[in-house]
Motif scaffolding. Sequence first.
Motif, short mmCIF file in Angstrom:
data_model
loop_
_atom_site.label_atom_id
_atom_site.label_comp_id
_atom_site.label_asym_id
_atom_site.label_seq_id
_atom_site.Cartn_x
_atom_site.Cartn_y
_atom_site.Cartn_z
N TYR A 21 17.03 28.93 120.95
CA TYR A 21 18.19 28.14 121.32
C TYR A 21 17.79 26.94 122.18
N SER A 52 16.19 26.19 127.27
CA SER A 52 15.72 26.38 125.90
C SER A 52 14.79 27.58 125.88
N GLU A 62 17.21 27.71 110.18
CA GLU A 62 18.21 26.65 110.07
C GLU A 62 18.90 26.42 111.41
N SER A 63 19.10 25.13 111.74
CA SER A 63 19.76 24.77 112.99
C SER A 63 21.27 24.85 112.85
N HIS A 64 21.92 25.48 113.83
CA HIS A 64 23.37 25.57 113.89
C HIS A 64 23.85 25.05 115.24
N THR A 65 24.90 24.26 115.24
CA THR A 65 25.48 23.77 116.49
C THR A 65 26.48 24.79 117.02
N HIS A 71 22.29 24.12 120.44
CA HIS A 71 21.77 24.43 119.11
C HIS A 71 21.08 25.79 119.13
N TRP A 80 18.81 28.40 116.27
CA TRP A 80 18.15 28.45 114.98
C TRP A 80 18.23 29.86 114.41
#
Length: 203
Positions: free
Chosen positions: A157, A165, A125-128, A119, A121
């Motif tokens: 991330y 992370s 907004e979170s995006h895969t 993931h 951001w």
Amino acid sequence: MAEERSYRKNLAIKGFVYMGGQELEVKVRNVSITGLLAELKTEGVMNDVKDVFQAIKLSPVIDIYLPELRVAGEAEMVRSEKVDGHLLFALEFRNIYYDVDNLVYSRRAYRKNMAAPGHVWINGESHTFTTENVSVDGLMIRLEGKLDLEPGAVLRYEFKRLELSGEAKVIWREQGEETTLLGLEYLYLEKDSIKGVPRFIHE
């Protein structure tokens, strides 16, 4: 009838393998289009075949890098034995890249092909994403849709596969018809601490 076998060229060159979480130096004894036979040169790490099987118990596929042949990628351990005091590995090529530029490898770390989700951001907004490859320097990721991101942008991330992370900087962006490919560089990360990904940079 003699058993059919790929032609093997005898060699005596240095190479590196990554298994059991360690980069190990090997001497390649012979190589063919399907694999190679190598002798462990790193002392005191593995002493017997049982040490090899302990190192590959999760997966027999290991990373390899042969600077002189300009070959890098993955190979499967198909046999290990000790002969005259030497620990030998028989490896079968799996995902191999030929003609790897030595100059590139002297400047950048080895890139390991890995397709796994994570993931990121962007503007809150979170995006895969799905990784294309990973290294100790950063990630190449693919996201759905066209995203307006410029090199230099800093993103948060999370990548559970490697237990990573934090923040990463966008180094480059490539737009496709329906996806966006990003090259990310880790920020504030100890690069030698990424378990599961070799560095493969040696003097």
